[in-house]
Each structure stands twice: as C-alpha cells, then as structure tokens.
Design a protein around this motif. Structure first.
Motif, PDB file in Angstrom:
ATOM      1  N   UNK A   1       0.831  -1.203   0.000  1.00  5.53           N
ATOM      2  CA  UNK A   1       0.000   0.000   0.000  1.00  5.53           C
ATOM      3  C   UNK A   1       0.868   1.258   0.000  1.00  5.53           C
ATOM      4  N   UNK A   2       1.879   1.289   0.844  1.00  2.98           N
ATOM      5  CA  UNK A   2       2.741   2.476   0.958  1.00  2.98           C
ATOM      6  C   UNK A   2       3.519   2.755  -0.327  1.00  2.98           C
ATOM      7  N   UNK A   3       3.988   1.716  -1.000  1.00  2.00           N
ATOM      8  CA  UNK A   3       4.711   1.922  -2.259  1.00  2.00           C
ATOM      9  C   UNK A   3       3.775   2.521  -3.301  1.00  2.00           C
ATOM     10  N   UNK A   4       2.563   2.018  -3.374  1.00  2.00           N
ATOM     11  CA  UNK A   4       1.594   2.572  -4.320  1.00  2.00           C
ATOM     12  C   UNK A   4       1.309   4.038  -4.047  1.00  2.00           C
ATOM     13  N   UNK A   5       1.157   4.382  -2.786  1.00  2.00           N
ATOM     14  CA  UNK A   5       0.906   5.774  -2.416  1.00  2.00           C
ATOM     15  C   UNK A   5       2.118   6.641  -2.740  1.00  2.00           C
ATOM     16  N   UNK A   6       3.307   6.159  -2.414  1.00  2.00           N
ATOM     17  CA  UNK A   6       4.535   6.927  -2.648  1.00  2.00           C
ATOM     18  C   UNK A   6       4.703   7.298  -4.115  1.00  2.00           C
ATOM     19  N   UNK A   7       4.431   6.349  -4.998  1.00  2.00           N
ATOM     20  CA  UNK A   7       4.647   6.577  -6.433  1.00  2.00           C
ATOM     21  C   UNK A   7       3.380   6.985  -7.181  1.00  2.00           C
ATOM     22  N   UNK A   8       2.253   7.034  -6.503  1.00  2.00           N
ATOM     23  CA  UNK A   8       0.956   7.313  -7.148  1.00  2.00           C
ATOM     24  C   UNK A   8       0.731   6.401  -8.353  1.00  2.00           C
ATOM     25  N   UNK A   9       1.041   5.133  -8.146  1.00  2.00           N
ATOM     26  CA  UNK A   9       0.854   4.103  -9.176  1.00  2.00           C
ATOM     27  C   UNK A   9       0.183   2.893  -8.526  1.00  2.00           C
ATOM     28  N   UNK A  10      -0.609   2.159  -9.281  1.00  2.00           N
ATOM     29  CA  UNK A  10      -1.227   0.951  -8.739  1.00  2.00           C
ATOM     30  C   UNK A  10      -0.180  -0.123  -8.437  1.00  2.00           C
ATOM     31  N   UNK A  11      -0.161  -0.583  -7.215  1.00  2.00           N
ATOM     32  CA  UNK A  11       0.656  -1.723  -6.795  1.00  2.00           C
ATOM     33  C   UNK A  11      -0.342  -2.743  -6.251  1.00  2.00           C
ATOM     34  N   UNK A  12      -0.460  -3.841  -6.951  1.00  2.00           N
ATOM     35  CA  UNK A  12      -1.560  -4.778  -6.733  1.00  2.00           C
ATOM     36  C   UNK A  12      -1.156  -5.899  -5.765  1.00  2.00           C
ATOM     37  N   UNK A  13      -1.989  -6.104  -4.757  1.00  2.00           N
ATOM     38  CA  UNK A  13      -1.791  -7.137  -3.742  1.00  2.00           C
ATOM     39  C   UNK A  13      -2.346  -8.456  -4.265  1.00  2.00           C
ATOM     40  N   UNK A  14      -1.471  -9.305  -4.770  1.00  2.00           N
ATOM     41  CA  UNK A  14      -1.847 -10.622  -5.256  1.00  2.00           C
ATOM     42  C   UNK A  14      -1.203 -11.695  -4.395  1.00  2.00           C
ATOM     43  N   UNK A  15      -1.301 -11.522  -3.090  1.00  2.00           N
ATOM     44  CA  UNK A  15      -0.652 -12.428  -2.140  1.00  2.00           C
ATOM     45  C   UNK A  15      -1.720 -13.250  -1.435  1.00  2.00           C
ATOM     46  N   UNK A  16      -1.618 -14.557  -1.559  1.00  2.00           N
ATOM     47  CA  UNK A  16      -2.529 -15.441  -0.843  1.00  2.00           C
ATOM     48  C   UNK A  16      -2.082 -15.539   0.609  1.00  2.00           C
ATOM     49  N   UNK A  17      -3.022 -15.442   1.529  1.00  2.00           N
ATOM     50  CA  UNK A  17      -2.746 -15.595   2.957  1.00  2.00           C
ATOM     51  C   UNK A  17      -3.710 -16.664   3.458  1.00  2.00           C
ATOM     52  N   UNK A  18      -3.260 -17.894   3.447  1.00  2.00           N
ATOM     53  CA  UNK A  18      -4.172 -19.016   3.676  1.00  2.00           C
ATOM     54  C   UNK A  18      -3.808 -19.804   4.931  1.00  2.00           C
ATOM     55  N   UNK A  19      -4.761 -20.594   5.367  1.00  2.00           N
ATOM     56  CA  UNK A  19      -4.540 -21.442   6.537  1.00  2.00           C
ATOM     57  C   UNK A  19      -3.717 -22.681   6.222  1.00  2.00           C
ATOM     58  N   UNK A  20      -3.796 -23.140   4.964  1.00  2.00           N
ATOM     59  CA  UNK A  20      -3.069 -24.352   4.600  1.00  2.00           C
ATOM     60  C   UNK A  20      -2.797 -24.384   3.096  1.00  2.00           C
ATOM     61  N   UNK A  21      -2.006 -25.345   2.691  1.00  2.00           N
ATOM     62  CA  UNK A  21      -1.618 -25.464   1.288  1.00  2.00           C
ATOM     63  C   UNK A  21      -2.825 -25.704   0.391  1.00  2.00           C
ATOM     64  N   UNK A  22      -3.776 -26.507   0.821  1.00  2.00           N
ATOM     65  CA  UNK A  22      -4.940 -26.788  -0.023  1.00  2.00           C
ATOM     66  C   UNK A  22      -5.718 -25.522  -0.344  1.00  2.00           C
ATOM     67  N   UNK A  23      -5.909 -24.648   0.624  1.00  2.00           N
ATOM     68  CA  UNK A  23      -6.586 -23.379   0.345  1.00  2.00           C
ATOM     69  C   UNK A  23      -5.807 -22.572  -0.690  1.00  2.00           C
ATOM     70  N   UNK A  24      -4.490 -22.590  -0.598  1.00  2.00           N
ATOM     71  CA  UNK A  24      -3.664 -21.862  -1.566  1.00  2.00           C
ATOM     72  C   UNK A  24      -3.809 -22.458  -2.963  1.00  2.00           C
ATOM     73  N   UNK A  25      -3.796 -23.772  -3.061  1.00  2.00           N
ATOM     74  CA  UNK A  25      -3.955 -24.432  -4.357  1.00  2.00           C
ATOM     75  C   UNK A  25      -5.342 -24.148  -4.946  1.00  2.00           C
ATOM     76  N   UNK A  26      -6.367 -24.128  -4.097  1.00  2.00           N
ATOM     77  CA  UNK A  26      -7.733 -23.854  -4.547  1.00  2.00           C
ATOM     78  C   UNK A  26      -7.859 -22.453  -5.138  1.00  2.00           C
ATOM     79  N   UNK A  27      -6.996 -21.530  -4.698  1.00  2.00           N
ATOM     80  CA  UNK A  27      -7.070 -20.132  -5.124  1.00  2.00           C
ATOM     81  C   UNK A  27      -5.994 -19.756  -6.135  1.00  2.00           C
ATOM     82  N   UNK A  28      -5.233 -20.727  -6.563  1.00  2.00           N
ATOM     83  CA  UNK A  28      -4.177 -20.475  -7.560  1.00  2.00           C
ATOM     84  C   UNK A  28      -4.375 -21.357  -8.788  1.00  2.00           C
ATOM     85  N   UNK A  29      -5.628 -21.444  -9.208  1.00  2.00           N
ATOM     86  CA  UNK A  29      -5.961 -22.223 -10.382  1.00  2.00           C
ATOM     87  C   UNK A  29      -6.853 -23.401 -10.075  1.00  2.00           C
TER      88      UNK A  29
END
Length: 163
Positions: A111-139
């Motif tokens: 968020x801070x980098x996006x604000x600093x540069x006035x450019x979109x910096x997109x949060x595409x980071x999975x924060x999951x409880x387990x590997x299966x949740x991550x796999x379910x959300x990555x295809x």
C-alpha cells in the motif's frame, strides 16, 4: 462459507479495458513455488489476453513474499513508465505468529509503495490457513488470484490514465 460455493475469479459482470497501452511489471515470490507459479501463469495469460503486449510486461522473481514490497519499490524507481506493478506471493499459516507479522508487513508495504509513487501496486498475495486453500485459489476450484491481480492491474492502470 460463501467461497465454498463458487469460483471467486469470475469477472463476467465487469468490463476489462484494452491493455495495449500499458506497461505492467509482475514481481513473484519463489517461496511456495507451486502456488506462486500458478498465480504467475494466470496473471501473465490474463494480461496477454487483454491486450498487454509481451514486450510491455516485466517479470521478476524475488525470494519470498516479504521481498515483494522492496521489489515494487525498485521496479517503480527504475521504470518510471510503468503503469502498474503486480505483487504475487503466498504465505501459509504456521505454528507461530510469523504469519501475522509477515502478512501485515506485506499488505502495509505494498500500500505504501503505491501511495509513494501514485501508481497501482496490486496485492496478489494469498494468505491461507493451509496449502490446499492456496492451491484452490491459484488455479483450483476457487479460481486464480493471479487472474484477479492482472484484471485489477489493467483496470487500475486505466483508472490512472483516465481519472
């Protein structure tokens, strides 16, 4: 839970602008490579599908999700003509509070980098409880958050130029 019922990456209800005029960078974490590789593949395919030219896509790997903030900062400093930076990573809950500190730092940092540069910096980071949740959300059964990050990057690049 609503996410059990549907593909979360459904963008059929919205229009995605043509990305031909945009230059977009993708920073992808190497940690949890099975997941982040799928996120990257989804993001890249979506950018290309929506007109972003291959020569206008910069792709770089960083060791882990924590390094995404620094990577976004470096990319925007070195490439002033970027229209957006997509940060792709995956942090899976462990037995300690490390997860909480890392996820908080990444979210705030991006968020801070996006604000600093006035450019979109997109949060595409999975924060999951387990590997299966991550796999379910990555295809898997819940779609691909890499696709979503690319859609968001194009839409925000368009917003940057039309606001």
């Amino acid at each position: 839970m609503a996410s059990q019922l549907k593909n979360l990456s459904d963008f059929s209800h919205t229009t995605v602008p043509d990305g031909a005029a945009y230059k977009i960078a993708i920073a992808v974490a190497e940690w949890n490579a099975e997941v982040t590789g799928s996120l990257y593949k989804g993001a890249l395919e979506t950018l290309l599908k929506h007109g972003v030219k291959e020569e206008n896509i910069i792709s770089l790997a960083v060791p882990g999700s924590f390094e995404l903030t620094g990577a976004a900062e470096i990319l925007l400093k070195k490439h002033a003509d970027l229209d957006a930076v997509i940060c792709l990573g995956c942090v899976i809950q462990g037995e300690t509070r490390h997860f909480d500190f890392i996820c908080d730092a990444i979210g705030n940092g991006i968020t801070q980098v996006g604000i600093k540069y006035s450019k979109p910096v997109i949060f595409g980071v999975l924060t999951t409880n387990d590997l299966q949740q991550a796999l379910d959300r990555s295809g898997g059964k819940h779609g691909n958050k890499g696709d979503e990050a690319a859609f968001t990057a194009i839409k925000m690049a368009h917003f940057l130029h039309t606001a």
